[in-house]
Design a protein around this motif. Structure first.
Motif, short mmCIF file in Angstrom:
data_model
loop_
_atom_site.label_atom_id
_atom_site.label_comp_id
_atom_site.label_asym_id
_atom_site.label_seq_id
_atom_site.Cartn_x
_atom_site.Cartn_y
_atom_site.Cartn_z
N ILE A 1 21.72 6.00 -7.21
CA ILE A 1 20.59 6.90 -7.44
C ILE A 1 20.13 6.82 -8.90
O ILE A 1 18.93 6.87 -9.19
CB ILE A 1 20.97 8.34 -7.05
CG1 ILE A 1 21.09 8.44 -5.52
CG2 ILE A 1 19.95 9.34 -7.57
CD1 ILE A 1 21.76 9.71 -5.04
N ARG A 2 21.07 6.68 -9.80
CA ARG A 2 20.72 6.55 -11.22
C ARG A 2 20.00 5.24 -11.51
O ARG A 2 19.24 5.13 -12.48
CB ARG A 2 21.99 6.64 -12.07
CG ARG A 2 22.61 8.03 -12.08
CD ARG A 2 24.01 8.01 -12.66
NE ARG A 2 24.03 7.27 -13.92
CZ ARG A 2 25.09 6.56 -14.36
NH1 ARG A 2 26.18 6.49 -13.62
NH2 ARG A 2 25.03 5.95 -15.51
N CYS A 3 20.23 4.24 -10.67
CA CYS A 3 19.59 2.92 -10.86
C CYS A 3 18.20 2.86 -10.24
O CYS A 3 17.40 1.98 -10.59
CB CYS A 3 20.45 1.82 -10.23
SG CYS A 3 22.09 1.61 -10.95
N ALA A 4 17.92 3.76 -9.29
CA ALA A 4 16.68 3.68 -8.52
C ALA A 4 15.48 4.08 -9.37
O ALA A 4 15.49 5.10 -10.05
CB ALA A 4 16.77 4.57 -7.29
N ARG A 5 14.42 3.26 -9.30
CA ARG A 5 13.15 3.58 -9.94
C ARG A 5 12.10 3.99 -8.93
O ARG A 5 11.23 4.79 -9.22
CB ARG A 5 12.66 2.36 -10.74
CG ARG A 5 13.57 1.98 -11.91
CD ARG A 5 13.00 0.81 -12.69
NE ARG A 5 13.81 0.49 -13.86
CZ ARG A 5 13.50 -0.47 -14.72
NH1 ARG A 5 12.40 -1.21 -14.51
NH2 ARG A 5 14.27 -0.71 -15.75
N ASN A 6 12.17 3.38 -7.75
CA ASN A 6 11.24 3.74 -6.68
C ASN A 6 11.61 5.13 -6.16
O ASN A 6 12.76 5.38 -5.76
CB ASN A 6 11.35 2.70 -5.56
CG ASN A 6 10.39 2.96 -4.42
OD1 ASN A 6 10.56 3.92 -3.67
ND2 ASN A 6 9.38 2.11 -4.29
N GLN A 7 10.66 6.05 -6.16
CA GLN A 7 10.95 7.43 -5.79
C GLN A 7 11.31 7.58 -4.32
O GLN A 7 12.13 8.44 -3.96
CB GLN A 7 9.75 8.33 -6.15
CG GLN A 7 9.54 8.49 -7.64
CD GLN A 7 10.78 9.00 -8.36
OE1 GLN A 7 11.35 10.03 -7.98
NE2 GLN A 7 11.23 8.28 -9.38
N ASP A 8 10.71 6.76 -3.45
CA ASP A 8 11.08 6.81 -2.04
C ASP A 8 12.53 6.37 -1.85
O ASP A 8 13.27 6.95 -1.04
CB ASP A 8 10.16 5.91 -1.21
CG ASP A 8 8.76 6.46 -1.09
OD1 ASP A 8 8.62 7.69 -0.99
OD2 ASP A 8 7.80 5.66 -1.09
N LEU A 9 12.92 5.35 -2.60
CA LEU A 9 14.30 4.87 -2.51
C LEU A 9 15.27 5.91 -3.05
O LEU A 9 16.33 6.16 -2.46
CB LEU A 9 14.44 3.56 -3.29
CG LEU A 9 15.85 2.94 -3.32
CD1 LEU A 9 16.35 2.65 -1.92
CD2 LEU A 9 15.83 1.65 -4.16
N LYS A 10 14.92 6.52 -4.17
CA LYS A 10 15.77 7.56 -4.75
C LYS A 10 15.97 8.71 -3.76
O LYS A 10 17.09 9.22 -3.59
CB LYS A 10 15.15 8.07 -6.05
CG LYS A 10 16.04 9.03 -6.83
CD LYS A 10 15.32 9.56 -8.05
CE LYS A 10 15.10 8.48 -9.10
NZ LYS A 10 16.37 8.20 -9.83
N LYS A 11 14.88 9.09 -3.08
CA LYS A 11 14.98 10.16 -2.10
C LYS A 11 15.87 9.75 -0.94
O LYS A 11 16.71 10.54 -0.47
CB LYS A 11 13.58 10.51 -1.58
CG LYS A 11 13.57 11.60 -0.52
CD LYS A 11 12.16 11.88 -0.02
CE LYS A 11 12.17 12.92 1.08
NZ LYS A 11 10.80 13.18 1.61
N GLU A 12 15.70 8.52 -0.46
CA GLU A 12 16.51 8.06 0.67
C GLU A 12 17.98 8.01 0.31
O GLU A 12 18.84 8.47 1.07
CB GLU A 12 16.03 6.68 1.14
CG GLU A 12 16.87 6.10 2.26
CD GLU A 12 16.04 5.42 3.31
OE1 GLU A 12 16.43 4.36 3.78
OE2 GLU A 12 14.99 5.98 3.67
N TRP A 13 18.30 7.45 -0.84
CA TRP A 13 19.69 7.38 -1.26
C TRP A 13 20.28 8.77 -1.47
O TRP A 13 21.48 8.99 -1.22
CB TRP A 13 19.83 6.52 -2.51
CG TRP A 13 19.83 5.05 -2.21
CD1 TRP A 13 19.97 4.46 -0.99
CD2 TRP A 13 19.69 3.99 -3.15
NE1 TRP A 13 19.93 3.09 -1.11
CE2 TRP A 13 19.76 2.77 -2.42
CE3 TRP A 13 19.51 3.93 -4.53
CZ2 TRP A 13 19.66 1.52 -3.03
CZ3 TRP A 13 19.41 2.69 -5.15
CH2 TRP A 13 19.49 1.50 -4.40
N SER A 14 19.48 9.72 -1.91
CA SER A 14 19.97 11.09 -2.07
C SER A 14 20.34 11.68 -0.71
O SER A 14 21.35 12.39 -0.58
CB SER A 14 18.91 11.96 -2.75
OG SER A 14 18.66 11.51 -4.07
N GLU A 15 19.53 11.38 0.32
CA GLU A 15 19.85 11.83 1.67
C GLU A 15 21.12 11.16 2.18
O GLU A 15 21.98 11.81 2.80
CB GLU A 15 18.68 11.52 2.61
CG GLU A 15 17.43 12.34 2.32
CD GLU A 15 16.24 11.89 3.16
OE1 GLU A 15 16.38 10.90 3.92
OE2 GLU A 15 15.18 12.53 3.06
#
Length: 224
Positions: free
Chosen positions: A34-48
């Protein structure tokens, strides 16, 4: 150890120990990814997926409790799984420190690595539940049924993200979020069909580039 626990074979106990360690490592992998993610959709998915993986730890703990097994027991196999998980986290930390522009893709690769092992663990737990009896059958089947769809999604969607992030970095017209996300792919067949469609689209895009056709993809004419 309870009478039920004593009836569990050493091979099944080893599978469960590795499954628990995989989920524990997965929590750390997602926290770092999550700390590596720049794409907000990806960050949201990984958080889920992080939330779901934390719950999967609880589900596996439930299996251990039902079978009277010790969650703290170790084995050479469990130690190796733990080391692999730490190496994935270490790789992402290194990317963040030394190559932050590449950290997102590297994190996607690490997630796929972790989820491949996780997915296999649950396939095997599902298989064991078919031949188990009594309390063991009940505990394994209930756990498998609870997490199966989520584990399928974690693997197939993460592979889609990894592919599309790479395509984007190479200058191709990537689909972000990936088709696996839009179509909610949760089967190996669905994954294969999606990949075939993407291959066909990329070939078509490459032909447009070679002809210099209008509306071509982001890829420029260059030697590869």
């Amino acid at each position: 150890m309870s009478p039920v626990g004593k009836s569990v074979s050493k091979e099944i106990r080893e599978l469960l120990l590795q499954a628990l360690e995989t989920e524990l490592g997965g929590v750390e992998v997602y926290n770092t990814a999550i700390r590596c993610a720049r794409n907000q959709d990806l960050k949201k998915e990984w958080s889920e997926y992080l939330d779901q993986t934390e719950h999967h730890v609880e589900v596996v703990h439930g299996i251990f409790e039902a079978l009277g097994l010790d969650t703290e027991q170790t084995s050479p196999g469990r130690e190796i799984v733990r080391a692999k998980g730490k190496s994935l986290v270490s790789a992402m930390e290194k990317a963040l420190a030394e190559a932050p522009e590449s950290a997102q893709i590297l994190a996607a690769e690490c997630v796929v690595d972790a989820e491949t092992k996780d997915h296999m663990n649950w396939q095997l737990i599902g298989a064991v539940s078919q031949i188990a009896t009594g309390e063991a059958k009940k505990a394994l089947k209930e756990a498998y049924d609870e997490v199966e769809d989520e584990e399928d999604e974690h693997l197939y969607h993460s592979k889609g993200w990894c592919r599309e992030l790479w395509l984007d970095s190479l200058g191709f017209e990537a689909k972000l979020p990936p088709p696996e996300e839009e179509k909610d792919v949760k089967t190996a067949r669905g994954e294969a069909q999606t990949e075939e469609r993407r291959k066909a689209a990329l070939k078509k895009s490459a032909r447009k580039v070679s002809r210099g056709a209008p509306g071509r993809s982001r890829v420029t004419q260059r030697s590869v």
